[in-house]
Each structure stands twice: as structure tokens, then as C-alpha cells.
Write a protein that holds these residues in place. Structure first.
Motif, PDB file in Angstrom:
ATOM      1  N   VAL A 186      -2.025  78.890   5.669  1.00 16.75           N
ATOM      2  CA  VAL A 186      -1.931  77.856   4.535  1.00 16.75           C
ATOM      3  C   VAL A 186      -0.573  77.108   4.882  1.00 16.75           C
ATOM      4  O   VAL A 186       0.464  77.645   5.269  1.00 16.75           O
ATOM      5  CB  VAL A 186      -1.298  78.776   3.298  1.00 16.75           C
ATOM      6  N   VAL A 187      -0.758  75.799   4.695  1.00 12.12           N
ATOM      7  CA  VAL A 187       0.204  74.708   5.246  1.00 12.12           C
ATOM      8  C   VAL A 187       0.624  74.283   3.711  1.00 12.12           C
ATOM      9  O   VAL A 187      -0.277  73.435   3.104  1.00 12.12           O
ATOM     10  CB  VAL A 187      -0.052  73.600   5.933  1.00 12.12           C
ATOM     11  N   LEU A 188       2.127  74.253   3.402  1.00 12.13           N
ATOM     12  CA  LEU A 188       2.572  73.636   2.194  1.00 12.13           C
ATOM     13  C   LEU A 188       3.688  72.661   2.629  1.00 12.13           C
ATOM     14  O   LEU A 188       4.616  72.797   3.388  1.00 12.13           O
ATOM     15  CB  LEU A 188       3.407  74.622   1.536  1.00 12.13           C
ATOM     16  N   GLU A 189       3.521  71.384   1.999  1.00 12.12           N
ATOM     17  CA  GLU A 189       4.585  70.413   2.162  1.00 12.12           C
ATOM     18  C   GLU A 189       5.342  70.407   0.870  1.00 12.12           C
ATOM     19  O   GLU A 189       4.976  70.583  -0.121  1.00 12.12           O
ATOM     20  CB  GLU A 189       3.751  69.056   2.382  1.00 12.12           C
ATOM     21  N   MET A 190       6.712  70.134   1.267  1.00 19.13           N
ATOM     22  CA  MET A 190       7.741  70.202  -0.028  1.00 19.13           C
ATOM     23  C   MET A 190       7.412  69.064  -0.898  1.00 19.13           C
ATOM     24  O   MET A 190       7.461  68.141  -0.807  1.00 19.13           O
ATOM     25  CB  MET A 190       9.097  69.967   0.867  1.00 19.13           C
ATOM     26  N   SER A 191       7.449  69.656  -2.078  1.00 16.89           N
ATOM     27  CA  SER A 191       7.264  68.596  -3.316  1.00 16.89           C
ATOM     28  C   SER A 191       8.731  68.235  -4.205  1.00 16.89           C
ATOM     29  O   SER A 191       9.185  69.641  -4.436  1.00 16.89           O
ATOM     30  CB  SER A 191       6.147  68.808  -4.236  1.00 16.89           C
ATOM     31  N   TYR A 192       9.235  67.257  -4.299  1.00 21.04           N
ATOM     32  CA  TYR A 192      10.672  67.405  -4.612  1.00 21.04           C
ATOM     33  C   TYR A 192      10.782  66.072  -5.651  1.00 21.04           C
ATOM     34  O   TYR A 192       9.995  65.074  -5.420  1.00 21.04           O
ATOM     35  CB  TYR A 192      11.605  67.428  -3.546  1.00 21.04           C
ATOM     36  N   ALA A 193      11.932  66.005  -6.265  1.00 24.17           N
ATOM     37  CA  ALA A 193      12.583  64.704  -7.078  1.00 24.17           C
ATOM     38  C   ALA A 193      13.552  64.268  -6.330  1.00 24.17           C
ATOM     39  O   ALA A 193      14.364  64.680  -5.486  1.00 24.17           O
ATOM     40  CB  ALA A 193      12.770  65.402  -8.539  1.00 24.17           C
ATOM     41  N   GLN A 194      13.443  62.939  -6.546  1.00 29.99           N
ATOM     42  CA  GLN A 194      14.587  62.096  -5.563  1.00 29.99           C
ATOM     43  C   GLN A 194      16.083  62.631  -5.916  1.00 29.99           C
ATOM     44  O   GLN A 194      16.452  63.038  -6.720  1.00 29.99           O
ATOM     45  CB  GLN A 194      14.445  60.763  -6.117  1.00 29.99           C
ATOM     46  N   GLY A 195      16.676  62.629  -4.646  1.00 32.73           N
ATOM     47  CA  GLY A 195      17.865  63.144  -4.739  1.00 32.73           C
ATOM     48  C   GLY A 195      18.797  62.886  -3.251  1.00 32.73           C
ATOM     49  O   GLY A 195      18.691  61.748  -2.726  1.00 32.73           O
ATOM     50  N   LEU A 196      19.577  63.803  -2.791  1.00 36.72           N
ATOM     51  CA  LEU A 196      20.407  63.622  -1.336  1.00 36.72           C
ATOM     52  C   LEU A 196      20.241  64.907  -0.452  1.00 36.72           C
ATOM     53  O   LEU A 196      19.764  65.878  -1.091  1.00 36.72           O
ATOM     54  CB  LEU A 196      21.769  63.519  -1.852  1.00 36.72           C
ATOM     55  N   ARG A 197      20.222  64.702   0.499  1.00 41.02           N
ATOM     56  CA  ARG A 197      20.344  65.695   1.591  1.00 41.02           C
ATOM     57  C   ARG A 197      21.303  65.366   2.951  1.00 41.02           C
ATOM     58  O   ARG A 197      21.681  64.286   2.869  1.00 41.02           O
ATOM     59  CB  ARG A 197      18.800  66.046   2.101  1.00 41.02           C
ATOM     60  N   TRP A 198      21.399  66.189   3.655  1.00 45.42           N
ATOM     61  CA  TRP A 198      22.103  65.932   4.911  1.00 45.42           C
ATOM     62  C   TRP A 198      21.219  65.631   6.160  1.00 45.42           C
ATOM     63  O   TRP A 198      20.278  66.408   6.299  1.00 45.42           O
ATOM     64  CB  TRP A 198      22.985  67.325   5.215  1.00 45.42           C
ATOM     65  N   GLY A 199      21.443  64.748   6.741  1.00 44.15           N
ATOM     66  CA  GLY A 199      20.339  64.554   7.810  1.00 44.15           C
ATOM     67  C   GLY A 199      21.057  63.536   9.071  1.00 44.15           C
ATOM     68  O   GLY A 199      21.921  63.154   8.711  1.00 44.15           O
ATOM     69  N   CYS A 200      20.316  63.312  10.146  1.00 49.93           N
ATOM     70  CA  CYS A 200      20.766  62.488  11.207  1.00 49.93           C
ATOM     71  C   CYS A 200      19.515  61.290  11.306  1.00 49.93           C
ATOM     72  O   CYS A 200      18.362  61.517  11.052  1.00 49.93           O
ATOM     73  CB  CYS A 200      20.368  63.345  12.597  1.00 49.93           C
ATOM     74  N   ASP A 201      20.001  60.373  11.871  1.00 50.83           N
ATOM     75  CA  ASP A 201      19.087  59.154  12.043  1.00 50.83           C
ATOM     76  C   ASP A 201      19.669  58.222  13.022  1.00 50.83           C
ATOM     77  O   ASP A 201      20.808  58.369  13.191  1.00 50.83           O
ATOM     78  CB  ASP A 201      19.009  58.547  10.617  1.00 50.83           C
ATOM     79  N   LEU A 202      18.963  57.415  13.748  1.00 49.80           N
ATOM     80  CA  LEU A 202      19.391  56.488  14.546  1.00 49.80           C
ATOM     81  C   LEU A 202      19.674  55.060  13.855  1.00 49.80           C
ATOM     82  O   LEU A 202      19.185  54.714  12.941  1.00 49.80           O
ATOM     83  CB  LEU A 202      18.236  56.278  15.535  1.00 49.80           C
ATOM     84  N   ASP A 203      21.000  54.630  14.006  1.00 51.53           N
ATOM     85  CA  ASP A 203      21.402  53.410  13.418  1.00 51.53           C
ATOM     86  C   ASP A 203      20.694  52.262  13.934  1.00 51.53           C
ATOM     87  O   ASP A 203      19.906  52.295  14.900  1.00 51.53           O
ATOM     88  CB  ASP A 203      22.953  53.116  13.175  1.00 51.53           C
ATOM     89  N   ARG A 204      20.991  50.925  13.878  1.00 52.08           N
ATOM     90  CA  ARG A 204      20.218  49.649  14.152  1.00 52.08           C
ATOM     91  C   ARG A 204      20.737  49.549  15.575  1.00 52.08           C
ATOM     92  O   ARG A 204      19.854  48.996  16.377  1.00 52.08           O
ATOM     93  CB  ARG A 204      20.772  48.419  13.439  1.00 52.08           C
ATOM     94  N   ASP A 205      21.897  50.217  16.138  1.00 53.02           N
ATOM     95  CA  ASP A 205      22.042  50.128  17.631  1.00 53.02           C
ATOM     96  C   ASP A 205      21.607  51.223  18.394  1.00 53.02           C
ATOM     97  O   ASP A 205      22.128  51.495  19.579  1.00 53.02           O
ATOM     98  CB  ASP A 205      23.599  49.889  17.729  1.00 53.02           C
ATOM     99  N   SER A 206      20.504  52.177  17.750  1.00 48.82           N
ATOM    100  CA  SER A 206      20.176  53.551  18.592  1.00 48.82           C
ATOM    101  C   SER A 206      21.057  54.315  18.509  1.00 48.82           C
ATOM    102  O   SER A 206      20.972  55.124  19.471  1.00 48.82           O
ATOM    103  CB  SER A 206      19.255  52.964  19.574  1.00 48.82           C
ATOM    104  N   LYS A 207      22.197  54.251  17.970  1.00 44.50           N
ATOM    105  CA  LYS A 207      23.098  55.283  17.931  1.00 44.50           C
ATOM    106  C   LYS A 207      23.220  56.406  16.959  1.00 44.50           C
ATOM    107  O   LYS A 207      22.712  56.053  15.689  1.00 44.50           O
ATOM    108  CB  LYS A 207      24.695  54.762  17.885  1.00 44.50           C
ATOM    109  N   LEU A 208      23.194  57.694  17.447  1.00 43.75           N
ATOM    110  CA  LEU A 208      22.899  58.659  16.237  1.00 43.75           C
ATOM    111  C   LEU A 208      24.088  59.054  15.190  1.00 43.75           C
ATOM    112  O   LEU A 208      25.199  58.853  15.446  1.00 43.75           O
ATOM    113  CB  LEU A 208      23.105  60.291  17.264  1.00 43.75           C
TER     114      LEU A 208
END
Length: 498
Positions: free
Chosen positions: A398-420
């Protein structure tokens, strides 16, 4: 009202005092949406969104504004014709917080064949008005009004209104993408932060195990109907929230209290397994918590949400359930030496082998939602084969995807200069997983064909950010401007539509 005052209104630029009808207030959100992104990144994403829809841009003097060229209707000339363009204004609220407003501007040209001017003259005049760019010229309408000079008056009567649908598309583009998972070898190692060990840092469940081992509250509605020996439950999440580990803890507790043996899979590298096992067998005192967090995974310079305070608390909750006599354990099933499809293949192999050895055990596996998708391919790698796809032949998956309401979280992403970059980010659900806040946790299964694995949604509520465990609770996320009462200078009420 002086006509030129309207130039500084965000929703109307006009040579005359033309007004459009005020939209119903119910259609407007109460507060602006504040992106947890630098303004340059938010505007770059806005440009990409409009370019993908076929728009091109004029030059502007203000770097915080974007202006598209006028659209070319099918027929112009002396007929009644409506031209459109987009005006985008950006506001930097803080170094990593910004507001983007997108306005759809319209201008009408009215034909009248009985005018004394000849047709060619009118066509030429209209073409000149559409192709000229007033946004790079200063129009001296008011010597003391710098806002007037920066925006300038558009030629001809024009009307503008917030394009909330386009702003929602921008929000999904910026806030619904999976978080980057930082592995050894795919990012340069930097100096590790010094651990925080203030007294208030430590979890205190160990002080009163009787309370910790109490009922599993709140129960997850819809779970009881799924539970049976041999169940494999894959749960896909957006990393770095408090709510997902909390609800998954309810799932594990509820399953274990039925008498079933339960294993919780966490996306920790297998090199952390020995520390996790030691901690699960410990009293959970402060010294035991220190020992759990000594591994490199918890002290990395870039924390991607898998090593959050909430995940640490989830491990501690399993320890308390074991102390109460329940059959539950934790498996660190990830690897930090493989990438892409090879990494997911190794993850799937962990659970395939364990299922063969323990056919009746309930597997509850928490992973980033890229790894739990059933179909091959992602936007960045069409050949990517996720863990869930490799496990589709499990007899009770059984595969469940998270259902949620808009909010905040802690995460990582690459900026426009490809810097983490890692930190507090916005979390906006795509329509298929969006839900209102305030409901109790529940599972909602979706229709599937007879030969497909069961799939559905696990509702967790409105997301709040869980910071890296090693930082401790003394570093708190910023207040959410979309929900809290409006403090000065943070969230801004939407202007009305004139």
C-alpha cells in the motif's frame, strides 16, 4: 481623488480615471503569500513560468519588476480589440523572504469607421502604442513622486487585476517540489556545527515511560481496515515537518498494539543502524541521546530534513513502545554512497530481503515522495526507477502520499547559482494532495485496478517546520505570516481591485 494618485496603486495604471468593478472580497485571500525564497529566485521562477506560457519581456529600470510585451490578438486595426500584458512586482521582506504580485493588464482599442482619420493612420498609431515601452522612460507627471517616475503611465486607458490563478501556479512551482536529499559524495563537506547541549535540548519521555506507553492517540482513521500480517506500507512525505513523523508514530503504535510485529523504516544511512539499535535498547536518558546523535548523519553541514528533531523524537517513541513490551523496531534502510536509480534499487532490496525473512511483519516505510512514486521517471531524470516501482510485486503493498495543508517545512534546494541552501521553506500542496487544516489523521484510499497495488492519501494536517535535531529547540522557525495575526512589516494585506 487626483487621477495621478492611481499610478502608485498596484492594481491600476491609467492615463484617465477609468475604473473597473471591484471584485468580491470573498475571492481575495486575506494575506499576501510570503515565499521563503530570496526575491531574485522568486522573480526568476516567475519569468520562467511566463516564458513557458509564451510571453516575452520588456526591459525595465526597476530590477524588482517584470513586464511582458503586449499580446498580439488575432485581429487588430479599427475593430474593438483587447490587448493583454503582465506586470510583476516583487517585494523583498527579508533576505530569504519575498512577495511576488502578478497583475494582468488589459487595454482596449475601439474602432469607428466614420471617424475622419483614415484607416492607415489609426492602425499605425495603435501599433506604435502597443510596441513602445514606457517602462524605461520617465514621464514627468509629478516631480515629487518617485513611484510615478519608476512605473510611468501606460499609454491609453488600461485596467489591471491580480491574477491569482497565475500566482497559485507560481507558488506550486516554488513550494511543491521534493526537497534535495544530501548524500555523501554529492556535496562538498564543510565544517560541522558544534552540537547544542542545553538542558532543554533533551527529550523527556524517558522520565515517565508509563505515560509514553499509553494509548495511541489520536488514532489514524482508516488504518485498522488495512492492518494485516505481511502489510508493506510505503509513506511518501515532504521532508522536514513535525507532522509527518508524528502521524507515522501513531501508525506504528496503532499497528503494534494489535499484536503484530512492526518495523519502521527510516531514510537514514545503514551506517547509523548500530547507534539506532543501541538507543532502542537504552533508557533514553540524555547520555543515550548524545550517543545517538554522534554519527555524521546528524552533524552534516547540510541537513535535508531526514535528520530533524521530529525524526529523533520518532525514534525515541519507538524506544518507549519497545520498553512497554510491543514488538517494534527501526531499520535504517538508506545509503549515502549511491545515487539515482542505484540508490532506490538498494533501498528496495532491503525490504524485499526482509519480507522474505519475516513474511508476517508489518513494514511501515517512510521516504521522500520521489522514492514512493509507482511510475518511472522524474522531470530531471526520465529513466529514474523509484523504490516503490521496484516493490510493486509485493503481495500486500500500500503506497500512501502525504496529504496536507499549506505551511512550512525545513528543506534543501539549489539556488539560481546551483549552490545548495538549506532552511525554512514554504510547503504548498499540489491540488491532488491538498486538504484543509484541522482534521484528525486519516487514510483515504483511491480507486486502482485489480492488478495494481493499493494507493491513497495519509492526511497529516497543516505543516510546521522541524529543525535539524542537532540544533535543538533553541532555534525556532519564523512565525508563519499566512496564519498569525498580521505583524507590522511582515505580511501585507492584499490591495483591493479598483
Amino acid at each position: 481623488m487626483h487621477c495621478r494618485w492611481l499610478v502608485v496603486a498596484w492594481t491600476l495604471l491609467s492615463v484617465g480615471c477609468a475604473h473597473s468593478k471591484r471584485a468580491p472580497e470573498a475571492e481575495l485571500p486575506k494575506y499576501e503569500h510570503v515565499f521563503q525564497k530570496p526575491l531574485t529566485e522568486a522573480l526568476a521562477a516567475t519569468r520562467e513560468l511566463l516564458e513557458a506560457r509564451g510571453y516575452t519581456f520588456e526591459d525595465t529600470e526597476d530590477p524588482n519588476q517584470l513586464v511582458t510585451t503586449w499580446s498580439e490578438p488575432d485581429r487588430a486595426g479599427t475593430l474593438n480589440t483587447t490587448y493583454t500584458r503582465y506586470l510583476v512586482t516583487g517585494i523583498q521582506v527579508a533576505p530569504r523572504q519575498s512577495v511576488v504580485r502578478i497583475f494582468r493588464m488589459t487595454q482596449q482599442t475601439t474602432g469607428n469607421d466614420v471617424e475622419w482619420r483614415k484607416l492607415w493612420w489609426k492602425v499605425a498609431t495603435e501599433r506604435w502604442e502597443q510596441t513602445s515601452n514606457p517602462f524605461v522612460k520617465e514621464v514627468d507627471l509629478d516631480q515629487d513622486d518617485t513611484m510615478t517616475k519608476r512605473l510611468s503611465m501606460l499609454r491609453g486607458a488600461q485596467h489591471g487585476a491580480r491574477d491569482l490563478d497565475l500566482e497559485q501556479a507560481l507558488t506550486l512551482r516554488l513550494e511543491s517540489a521534493p526537497s534535495v536529499e544530501v548524500l555523501a559524495g554529492n556535496v562538498a563537506e564543510e565544517k560541522r556545527p558544534d552540537p547544542v547541549r542545553a538542558p532543554e535540548f533533551y527529550l523527556e519521555r524517558w522520565k515517565d515511560e508509563a505515560v509514553a506507553a499509553g494509548p495511541c492517540t489520536p488514532p489514524v482513521r482508516g488504518l485498522a481496515e488495512l492492518l494485516h500480517p505481511g502489510l508493506t506500507l510505503l509513506i511518501g512525505e515532504q521532508l522536514g515537518s513535525n507532522e509527518v513523523p508524528d502521524v507515522v508514530g501513531h501508525v506504528v503504535c496503532q499497528a503494534a498494539r494489535t499484536g503484530l510485529a512492526v518495523v519502521l523504516g527510516l531514510s537514514l544511512p545503514e551506517t547509523e543502524q548500530a547507534r539506532v539499535d543501541t538507543y532502542l535498547s537504552s533508557p533514553g536518558a540524555p547520555a543515550d541521546q548524545d550517543a545517538l546523535l554522534e554519527g555524521r548523519f546528524w552533524t552534516r553541514a547540510y541537513q535535508d530534513g531526514r535528520s530533524s528533531r521530529a525524526v529523533m523524537d520518532l525514534i525515541d517513541r519507538v524506544r518507549a513502545l519497545r520498553a512497554a513490551g510491543l514488538r517494534v523496531t527501526v531499520v535504517a534502510y538508506d545509503t549515502d554512497v549511491l545515487n539515482g536509480s542505484e540508490r532506490d534499487a538498494a533501498q528496495a532490496q532491503v525490504w524485499t530481503k526482509r519480507r522474505a525473512a519475516k513474511p508476517d511483519e508489518v513494514q511501515v516505510v517512510l521516504a521522500g515522495n520521489t522514492h514512493t512514486q509507482m511510475k518511472k521517471g522524474t522531470q530531471w531524470d526520465p529513466s529514474f526507477t523509484p523504490m516503490a516501482h521496484l516493490m510493486k510485486d509485493h503481495r500486500s503493498l500500500v503506497v500512501l502520499e502525504m496529504s496536507y495543508a499549506q505551511g512550512l517545512r525545513w528543506g534543501c534546494d539549489l539556488d539560481r547559482d546551483s549552490k545548495l541552501a538549506c532552511g525554512i521553506v514554504g510547503a504548498t500542496p499540489a491540488p491532488k494532495v491538498a486538504a484543509l487544516p484541522g482534521q484528525s489523521p486519516h487514510i483515504l484510499l483511491q480507486p486502482t485496478s485489480a492488478n495494481e497495488s493499493l494507493q491513497g492519501l495519509l492526511y497529516v494536517g497543516r505543516l510546521t517546520a522541524s529543525l535539524p535535531a542537532i540544533l535543538g529547540p533553541r532555534v525556532e522557525p519564523p512565525k508563519d505570516p499566512r496564519q498569525a495575526p498580521r505583524p507590522p512589516g511582515r505580511d501585507r494585506p492584499l490591495p483591493g481591485i479598483f
